[in-house]
Design a protein around this motif. Structure first.
Motif, mmCIF file in Angstrom:
data_model
loop_
_atom_site.group_PDB
_atom_site.id
_atom_site.type_symbol
_atom_site.label_atom_id
_atom_site.label_comp_id
_atom_site.label_asym_id
_atom_site.label_seq_id
_atom_site.Cartn_x
_atom_site.Cartn_y
_atom_site.Cartn_z
ATOM 1 N N TYR A 16 0.878 -1.172 0.000
ATOM 2 C CA TYR A 16 0.000 0.000 0.000
ATOM 3 C C TYR A 16 0.911 1.216 0.000
ATOM 4 O O TYR A 16 1.672 1.426 0.955
ATOM 5 N N SER B 90 -2.189 -0.063 -4.502
ATOM 6 C CA SER B 90 -2.077 -1.234 -3.643
ATOM 7 C C SER B 90 -2.045 -2.474 -4.513
ATOM 8 O O SER B 90 -2.645 -2.514 -5.602
ATOM 9 N N TYR C 15 -10.086 -4.263 1.930
ATOM 10 C CA TYR C 15 -9.923 -2.822 2.153
ATOM 11 C C TYR C 15 -11.284 -2.170 2.354
ATOM 12 O O TYR C 15 -12.261 -2.543 1.695
#
Length: 290
Positions: A88, A185, A213
């Motif tokens: 990330y 990401s 996420y």
């Protein structure tokens, strides 16, 4: 001992007091690769990345940003995730790019995840710091944040600062302040180095590996488009909407104590202490760190 116990209480209080917030993944991000392994679900409120033996997957933000504070809640790959990396990070383009990295290195079941951080400026990295986490990052979502302003980059976990990279341009050290970045990401296989230096390989019988996420928050970030910032020009006395942390000269006393606590108890690698790696002398910025 009293300070340590107090900080533990603060850590858990911060987790419990986390505010529910979030953008919409359909509006804020594009899936960039993975051939269906990345999915946006629940009307844009959840995004998942998956990795199997054929491929990993990834996404990136639609917007570019130049300064601000950005949060993402992530639940990492559970179980035996050895060999996998969940990255990330923020990154600009070109051969002299800037980049601010979180990378979560997978583990054997029962071993702690390693949080790998790095800062690139003008295409140069080699500024790694690594940490263990004080909780199981696969059991639930936790908030990973980056504060990026003209003075510093700060990495946070559940509102707790774990690393600070200061602007030391006065000493001739590049700082990421001139290039806008997108958020990226990816979940990918790195079993040549990710777990115990590559000694532990990915167990593909456990695939697919999945990271999740939610609650992306860029409300305190500045969108950069067509040479203009949504926050107005730096130094303006009345910017359009300046994030409150932009001009902080230092972390406050509470955050400084938290930072020292994490670095004392959970930092497992600091490039500024690795004299074997830099036999000709530590990088210049290391003279200004503790």
């Amino acid at each position: 001992m009293v300070l340590k116990m107090t900080l533990v209480v603060v850590l858990f209080s911060s987790i419990l007091a986390a505010v529910a917030y979030g953008g919409n993944f359909n509006q804020d991000f594009d899936i960039t690769w993975g051939d269906g392994r990345a999915m946006i679900l629940n009307n844009g409120n959840l995004l998942t990345l998956s990795l199997d033996e054929a491929s990993g997957s990834g996404f990136q933000s639609k917007n570019e940003y130049l300064f601000g504070k950005i949060d993402m809640q992530i639940k990492l790959v559970p179980g035996n995730s050895a060999g996998t990396v969940t990255a990330y990070y923020f990154s600009s383009k070109g051969s002299r790019w800037d980049e601010i990295d979180f990378e979560f290195l997978g583990n054997l079941s029962g071993d702690p995840y390693i949080v790998h951080t790095n800062v690139y400026t003008q295409g140069k990295g080699d500024r790694e710091e690594q940490f263990y986490l004080w909780f199981d990052p696969t059991a639930d979502f936790h908030t990973y944040s980056i504060l990026w302003n003209p003075q510093r980059v700060v990495f946070y976990v559940d509102k707790i600062p774990i690393r600070e990279f200061k602007n030391m341009e006065s000493n001739g050290i590049h700082f990421p302040k001139d290039q806008s970045m997108k958020i990226h990401s990816s979940l990918w296989n790195a079993d040549d180095w990710a777990t115990r230096g590559g000694l532990v390989k990915t167990d593909w019988t456990k695939a697919p590996f999945t990271a999740s996420y939610r609650n992306f928050n860029a409300s305190e970030a500045c969108i950069w488009a067509s040479g203009n910032s949504s926050c107005g020009p730096l130094g303006s006395s009345s910017p359009k909407s300046r994030p409150k942390n932009w001009l902080n000269e230092n972390l406050d006393s509470t955050d400084q104590k938290r930072l020292k606590w994490v670095q004392k108890n959970y930092r497992i690698y600091n490039y500024c202490s690795d004299k074997k790696r830099f036999p000709q002398g530590l990088p210049q910025e290391c003279a200004n760190t503790t």
